[in-house]
Motif scaffolding. Structure first.
Motif, short mmCIF file in Angstrom:
data_model
loop_
_atom_site.label_atom_id
_atom_site.label_comp_id
_atom_site.label_asym_id
_atom_site.label_seq_id
_atom_site.Cartn_x
_atom_site.Cartn_y
_atom_site.Cartn_z
N THR A 14 -3.35 -4.08 7.41
CA THR A 14 -4.31 -3.89 6.33
C THR A 14 -5.70 -3.69 6.91
O THR A 14 -6.08 -4.36 7.88
CB THR A 14 -4.33 -5.12 5.40
OG1 THR A 14 -3.05 -5.24 4.79
CG2 THR A 14 -5.38 -4.95 4.31
N VAL A 61 -1.17 4.64 8.18
CA VAL A 61 -1.00 5.79 7.28
C VAL A 61 -2.20 6.71 7.38
O VAL A 61 -2.07 7.94 7.42
CB VAL A 61 -0.80 5.31 5.82
CG1 VAL A 61 -0.72 6.50 4.86
CG2 VAL A 61 0.45 4.45 5.71
N ASP A 110 -3.42 0.73 4.62
CA ASP A 110 -2.73 0.71 5.90
C ASP A 110 -3.37 1.73 6.85
O ASP A 110 -3.21 2.94 6.66
CB ASP A 110 -1.26 1.04 5.70
CG ASP A 110 -0.41 0.85 6.95
OD1 ASP A 110 -1.00 0.81 8.04
OD2 ASP A 110 0.81 0.74 6.82
N TYR A 163 0.82 -1.21 0.00
CA TYR A 163 0.00 0.00 0.00
C TYR A 163 0.85 1.26 0.00
O TYR A 163 0.61 2.18 -0.79
CB TYR A 163 -0.93 -0.01 1.21
CG TYR A 163 -1.73 1.26 1.40
CD1 TYR A 163 -2.82 1.53 0.59
CD2 TYR A 163 -1.39 2.18 2.38
CE1 TYR A 163 -3.57 2.70 0.75
CE2 TYR A 163 -2.13 3.34 2.56
CZ TYR A 163 -3.21 3.60 1.74
OH TYR A 163 -3.93 4.75 1.91
N ARG A 164 1.84 1.32 0.89
CA ARG A 164 2.62 2.54 1.00
C ARG A 164 3.38 2.84 -0.29
O ARG A 164 3.40 3.98 -0.76
CB ARG A 164 3.59 2.43 2.19
CG ARG A 164 2.90 2.33 3.54
CD ARG A 164 3.90 2.20 4.67
NE ARG A 164 3.22 1.97 5.96
CZ ARG A 164 3.85 1.81 7.11
NH1 ARG A 164 5.16 1.84 7.15
NH2 ARG A 164 3.16 1.60 8.22
N SER A 174 7.93 -1.02 4.74
CA SER A 174 6.80 -1.80 4.24
C SER A 174 5.57 -1.54 5.09
O SER A 174 5.67 -1.12 6.25
CB SER A 174 7.13 -3.30 4.25
OG SER A 174 7.44 -3.72 5.58
N SER A 175 4.39 -1.79 4.53
CA SER A 175 3.14 -1.62 5.28
C SER A 175 3.07 -2.63 6.41
O SER A 175 3.49 -3.78 6.28
CB SER A 175 1.94 -1.79 4.34
OG SER A 175 1.91 -0.75 3.39
#
Length: 337
Positions: A195, A232, A229, A155-156, A191-192
């Motif tokens: 979720t 975020v 995420d 995602y990021r 990394s994410s």
């Protein structure tokens, strides 16, 4: 909205929403910068119509159908949303997609320092923000029919690529801090970690509060919602603590203790407690990333204003803050060195 659009909408309305008590009346609602929004009235009934803007649109932008889908899916959850009434993706009606939802009568706070609100109510409002954010990030997408609503993996990295591309596509001037910020974010990307459902624009002013109580009646403006995420998403929400009111609806210049507003750390700790999480690592990276992301969003608003198809009269002045956000993000990065 011009007369021919109103006439077409009235015919569509009768067919899809039922008989009218009186001719439809349309009143623009201010505050949003992306999709034109109207209060629609007929007699004593009121709704909200939200449409794509006119003109050429960037790919995947202004996805009112996604807004409709996610709010409809959340109807029976702990996340407060308006009741969805109808979605129209037939461009032959008014030339663009739109949806209709119930009108929620309440308060919208544009300034996170909450001027004119008592100290105890400020504290209660921020406690409610923590509860609502935790409710959003606690949704299990598969249980509400939102599996496949987004691609949560990487995602990021995907968000960084998407918003860098959106920024380049709408760039109207050279912003050196933005270029440096993008390079740093790409180089340092973690990394994410998790979720879930993310709102995408999780701010105080995207929530409608009860007219007299510190209670959220509806979370609105889900255009950027996806599966991603939650860390975020919540870091984006917490930018208000890092930014000034001049930069973008922030409150860094205020004495938060005197106002009764929790510190950023206390707000984050409360969210972690409510969601069963530990404080996210790389928190400052997430802050810098979201300053970049908001700068890209504001740049898009400015671009649409210059193209003449902005959703708000103050779009150009709002969009001009893209440089301020990029500068703020780069200052944060430099402070980490």
């Amino acid at each position: 909205m011009n007369a021919s659009e109103q006439q077409a909408l009235s015919a569509w309305w009768i067919q899809h929403m039922g008989p009218l008590q009186a001719p439809l009346q349309f009143m623009p609602l201010t505050g949003g910068q992306s999709n034109p929004t109207y209060r629609v009235s007929s007699g004593g009934q009121h709704w909200v119509l939200r449409s794509q803007p006119g003109g050429a649109l960037l790919a995947s932008a202004h996805a009112v159908d996604r807004e409709y889908r996610v709010m409809q899916a959340l109807a029976d959850t702990d996340v407060p949303v308006p009741r969805m009434r109808a979605l129209c993706t037939d461009a032959s009606v008014i030339g663009r997609s739109f949806y209709v939802m119930d009108f929620i009568d309440g308060r919208v706070f544009m300034d996170p320092s909450l001027p004119g609100v008592s100290v105890p109510e400020r504290a209660a409002i921020y406690a409610e923000l923590q509860r609502v954010a935790a409710a959003i990030h606690g949704v299990q997408p598969e249980t509400v029919g939102l599996q496949g609503f987004g691609r949560p993996e990487n995602y990021r990295a995907r968000q960084l690529q998407r918003w860098a591309s959106q920024y380049r596509a709408t760039q109207t001037e050279e912003i050196a801090a933005m270029d440096r910020l993008i390079d740093w974010l790409q180089d340092k990307a973690p990394s994410s970690a998790s979720t879930g459902l993310v709102h995408g624009d999780l701010r105080l002013d995207n929530m409608i509060f009860h007219p007299t109580q510190p209670r959220v009646l509806a979370v609105i403006d889900w255009e950027l919602a996806t599966l991603g995420d939650p860390e975020v998403d919540f870091a984006y929400h917490c930018m208000a603590w890092r930014l000034t009111s001049q930069e973008f609806r922030g409150m860094r210049e205020h004495d938060l203790t005197a106002l009764g507003i929790p510190s950023e750390h206390a707000h984050l700790q409360a969210w972690c407690r409510l969601t069963g999480r530990t404080p996210p690592p790389h928190w400052d990276y997430l802050m810098a990333f979201n300053m970049f992301r908001l700068a890209a969003i504001l740049q898009g608003i400015r671009f649409r204003a210059l193209q003449g198809n902005a959703a708000s009269a103050d779009a150009q002045s709002t969009g001009a803050r893209a440089r301020l956000l990029a500068d703020a993000g780069w200052r944060l990065v430099q402070a980490l060195a």
